[in-house]
Design a protein around this motif. Sequence first.
Motif, PDB file in Angstrom:
ATOM      1  N   SER A 223       0.835  -1.201   0.000  1.00 16.86           N
ATOM      2  CA  SER A 223       0.000   0.000   0.000  1.00 16.86           C
ATOM      3  C   SER A 223       0.868   1.250   0.000  1.00 16.86           C
ATOM      4  O   SER A 223       1.703   1.439   0.892  1.00 16.86           O
ATOM      5  CB  SER A 223      -0.917  -0.003   1.228  1.00 16.86           C
ATOM      6  OG  SER A 223      -1.695   1.171   1.279  1.00 16.86           O
ATOM      7  N   VAL A 224       0.684   2.120  -1.014  1.00 18.41           N
ATOM      8  CA  VAL A 224       1.459   3.356  -1.128  1.00 18.41           C
ATOM      9  C   VAL A 224       0.545   4.491  -1.564  1.00 18.41           C
ATOM     10  O   VAL A 224      -0.549   4.270  -2.088  1.00 18.41           O
ATOM     11  CB  VAL A 224       2.608   3.216  -2.158  1.00 18.41           C
ATOM     12  CG1 VAL A 224       3.598   2.145  -1.734  1.00 18.41           C
ATOM     13  CG2 VAL A 224       2.068   2.936  -3.563  1.00 18.41           C
ATOM     14  N   ASP A 225       0.990   5.722  -1.323  1.00 16.76           N
ATOM     15  CA  ASP A 225       0.352   6.896  -1.906  1.00 16.76           C
ATOM     16  C   ASP A 225       0.792   6.941  -3.362  1.00 16.76           C
ATOM     17  O   ASP A 225       1.950   7.237  -3.662  1.00 16.76           O
ATOM     18  CB  ASP A 225       0.788   8.155  -1.164  1.00 16.76           C
ATOM     19  CG  ASP A 225       0.084   9.410  -1.666  1.00 16.76           C
ATOM     20  OD1 ASP A 225      -0.001   9.600  -2.896  1.00 16.76           O
ATOM     21  OD2 ASP A 225      -0.356  10.226  -0.834  1.00 16.76           O
ATOM     22  N   GLN A 226      -0.126   6.646  -4.283  1.00 19.09           N
ATOM     23  CA  GLN A 226       0.274   6.440  -5.675  1.00 19.09           C
ATOM     24  C   GLN A 226       0.756   7.717  -6.340  1.00 19.09           C
ATOM     25  O   GLN A 226       1.681   7.689  -7.171  1.00 19.09           O
ATOM     26  CB  GLN A 226      -0.875   5.807  -6.456  1.00 19.09           C
ATOM     27  CG  GLN A 226      -1.211   4.410  -5.961  1.00 19.09           C
ATOM     28  CD  GLN A 226      -2.054   3.626  -6.935  1.00 19.09           C
ATOM     29  OE1 GLN A 226      -2.417   4.092  -8.012  1.00 19.09           O
ATOM     30  NE2 GLN A 226      -2.383   2.401  -6.564  1.00 19.09           N
ATOM     31  N   LYS A 227       0.168   8.842  -6.010  1.00 23.35           N
ATOM     32  CA  LYS A 227       0.641  10.101  -6.604  1.00 23.35           C
ATOM     33  C   LYS A 227       2.070  10.410  -6.150  1.00 23.35           C
ATOM     34  O   LYS A 227       2.905  10.832  -6.952  1.00 23.35           O
ATOM     35  CB  LYS A 227      -0.300  11.246  -6.237  1.00 23.35           C
ATOM     36  CG  LYS A 227      -0.005  12.545  -6.982  1.00 23.35           C
ATOM     37  CD  LYS A 227      -1.143  13.523  -6.872  1.00 23.35           C
ATOM     38  CE  LYS A 227      -1.343  14.017  -5.450  1.00 23.35           C
ATOM     39  NZ  LYS A 227      -2.357  15.081  -5.356  1.00 23.35           N
ATOM     40  N   GLU A 228       2.341  10.178  -4.865  1.00 25.05           N
ATOM     41  CA  GLU A 228       3.701  10.401  -4.365  1.00 25.05           C
ATOM     42  C   GLU A 228       4.673   9.398  -4.980  1.00 25.05           C
ATOM     43  O   GLU A 228       5.820   9.741  -5.293  1.00 25.05           O
ATOM     44  CB  GLU A 228       3.719  10.285  -2.841  1.00 25.05           C
ATOM     45  CG  GLU A 228       3.133  11.480  -2.117  1.00 25.05           C
ATOM     46  CD  GLU A 228       3.896  12.758  -2.409  1.00 25.05           C
ATOM     47  OE1 GLU A 228       5.143  12.719  -2.435  1.00 25.05           O
ATOM     48  OE2 GLU A 228       3.247  13.795  -2.642  1.00 25.05           O
ATOM     49  N   SER A 229       4.223   8.154  -5.147  1.00 23.24           N
ATOM     50  CA  SER A 229       5.078   7.131  -5.740  1.00 23.24           C
ATOM     51  C   SER A 229       5.454   7.505  -7.167  1.00 23.24           C
ATOM     52  O   SER A 229       6.627   7.393  -7.571  1.00 23.24           O
ATOM     53  CB  SER A 229       4.363   5.779  -5.717  1.00 23.24           C
ATOM     54  OG  SER A 229       5.187   4.756  -6.242  1.00 23.24           O
ATOM     55  N   LEU A 230       4.473   7.998  -7.935  1.00 28.39           N
ATOM     56  CA  LEU A 230       4.746   8.431  -9.305  1.00 28.39           C
ATOM     57  C   LEU A 230       5.671   9.641  -9.316  1.00 28.39           C
ATOM     58  O   LEU A 230       6.604   9.729 -10.135  1.00 28.39           O
ATOM     59  CB  LEU A 230       3.437   8.765 -10.010  1.00 28.39           C
ATOM     60  CG  LEU A 230       3.558   9.289 -11.439  1.00 28.39           C
ATOM     61  CD1 LEU A 230       4.131   8.222 -12.360  1.00 28.39           C
ATOM     62  CD2 LEU A 230       2.212   9.772 -11.957  1.00 28.39           C
ATOM     63  N   ARG A 231       5.439  10.582  -8.389  1.00 31.06           N
ATOM     64  CA  ARG A 231       6.291  11.772  -8.323  1.00 31.06           C
ATOM     65  C   ARG A 231       7.756  11.398  -8.024  1.00 31.06           C
ATOM     66  O   ARG A 231       8.683  11.956  -8.612  1.00 31.06           O
ATOM     67  CB  ARG A 231       5.758  12.733  -7.260  1.00 31.06           C
ATOM     68  CG  ARG A 231       6.523  14.043  -7.181  1.00 31.06           C
ATOM     69  CD  ARG A 231       5.899  15.003  -6.189  1.00 31.06           C
ATOM     70  NE  ARG A 231       4.658  15.564  -6.704  1.00 31.06           N
ATOM     71  CZ  ARG A 231       3.476  15.429  -6.128  1.00 31.06           C
ATOM     72  NH1 ARG A 231       3.369  14.732  -5.006  1.00 31.06           N
ATOM     73  NH2 ARG A 231       2.395  15.972  -6.657  1.00 31.06           N
ATOM     74  N   ASP A 232       7.949  10.431  -7.123  1.00 30.42           N
ATOM     75  CA  ASP A 232       9.313   9.984  -6.820  1.00 30.42           C
ATOM     76  C   ASP A 232       9.981   9.384  -8.047  1.00 30.42           C
ATOM     77  O   ASP A 232      11.177   9.619  -8.302  1.00 30.42           O
ATOM     78  CB  ASP A 232       9.282   8.947  -5.695  1.00 30.42           C
ATOM     79  CG  ASP A 232       8.895   9.552  -4.356  1.00 30.42           C
ATOM     80  OD1 ASP A 232       8.960  10.791  -4.221  1.00 30.42           O
ATOM     81  OD2 ASP A 232       8.518   8.775  -3.439  1.00 30.42           O
ATOM     82  N   LEU A 233       9.212   8.617  -8.830  1.00 34.73           N
ATOM     83  CA  LEU A 233       9.771   8.014 -10.035  1.00 34.73           C
ATOM     84  C   LEU A 233      10.176   9.089 -11.039  1.00 34.73           C
ATOM     85  O   LEU A 233      11.274   9.037 -11.617  1.00 34.73           O
ATOM     86  CB  LEU A 233       8.748   7.059 -10.666  1.00 34.73           C
ATOM     87  CG  LEU A 233       9.116   6.487 -12.036  1.00 34.73           C
ATOM     88  CD1 LEU A 233      10.420   5.699 -11.970  1.00 34.73           C
ATOM     89  CD2 LEU A 233       7.986   5.623 -12.585  1.00 34.73           C
ATOM     90  N   VAL A 234       9.304  10.078 -11.242  1.00 31.94           N
ATOM     91  CA  VAL A 234       9.608  11.143 -12.201  1.00 31.94           C
ATOM     92  C   VAL A 234      10.843  11.924 -11.759  1.00 31.94           C
ATOM     93  O   VAL A 234      11.689  12.304 -12.587  1.00 31.94           O
ATOM     94  CB  VAL A 234       8.383  12.066 -12.371  1.00 31.94           C
ATOM     95  CG1 VAL A 234       8.753  13.292 -13.206  1.00 31.94           C
ATOM     96  CG2 VAL A 234       7.240  11.314 -13.027  1.00 31.94           C
ATOM     97  N   GLN A 235      10.983  12.165 -10.474  1.00 32.33           N
ATOM     98  CA  GLN A 235      12.155  12.875  -9.968  1.00 32.33           C
ATOM     99  C   GLN A 235      13.432  12.084 -10.222  1.00 32.33           C
ATOM    100  O   GLN A 235      14.467  12.653 -10.588  1.00 32.33           O
ATOM    101  CB  GLN A 235      11.994  13.162  -8.479  1.00 32.33           C
ATOM    102  CG  GLN A 235      10.966  14.247  -8.158  1.00 32.33           C
ATOM    103  CD  GLN A 235      10.745  14.440  -6.676  1.00 32.33           C
ATOM    104  OE1 GLN A 235      11.204  13.637  -5.860  1.00 32.33           O
ATOM    105  NE2 GLN A 235      10.025  15.494  -6.312  1.00 32.33           N
TER     106      GLN A 235
END
Length: 259
Positions: A223-235
């Motif tokens: 379980s993760v915050d998906q928007k934050e997970s995507l933001r970390d990947l983009v960074q």
Amino acid sequence: EQRPKQGAGLRFLTETVTSPTLGAQLKAILAEFPQAKWHQYEPVNRDNARAGAIMAFGQPFNTIYHFDQAERILSLNADFLSGAPGTLRYAREFAAHRRVTEGKHEMSRLYVVETTPTTTGASADHRWTMRPSELEGIASQLAARLGASATAPSPDQVSPPDNHGHSWIEPLTRDLQQHRGASIVIVGNEAPGSVHALAHSMNNALGNIGKTVSYTDPLEVNSVDQKESLRDLVQDIDGGRVELLVILGGNPTYNTPAD
């Protein structure tokens, strides 16, 4: 190429994973490449519900409702009859509890506060509409009336709706209190996490936990915050730290936010 670096340049992007088998495979890969990262994102997710559970309990939970035990239901923008996980069971339980027979002369009562017309709102005994910006203020006022601990702004900190009166709040909360342990407060996924947290508090104050509302561990393997997970990947991509990106399902070029 990634083995000497323990997968430091390796990233996986999946949609929500609820499969134990796929989850176990991904965890096995991360054990073999401990510097790799697994990200999850899909556009229709449960980030708000997850955030609300963390605000209320300190960790994510999955909420299950038992409409066959509920005499009074308050929906805050939740279209549980047509647009949510468990809809089929919820709709059947709700319909069965509305059916009057020779031995059952009372039916459940449904209150709906919503920002757009829904199937659930069309089935309500009492329905009120408002702007999305007003939902949090209404939830906070309801929680205060029910004696629930406020995790969202207090009523005087939120601009009240200006397109209708509030005469319905008192009889609504009184009706819920008269059906302690036999009521449900349910919130739609689109509502802010603070509104979800207030709903948990209201269900607790009404004695619904363990009766009409129950909790389980998250259905997601991770379980993760998906928007934050995507933001970390983009960074990481922008920082040149990603050498190999593996996308399992999904279409991020099409359905990720504009930024």
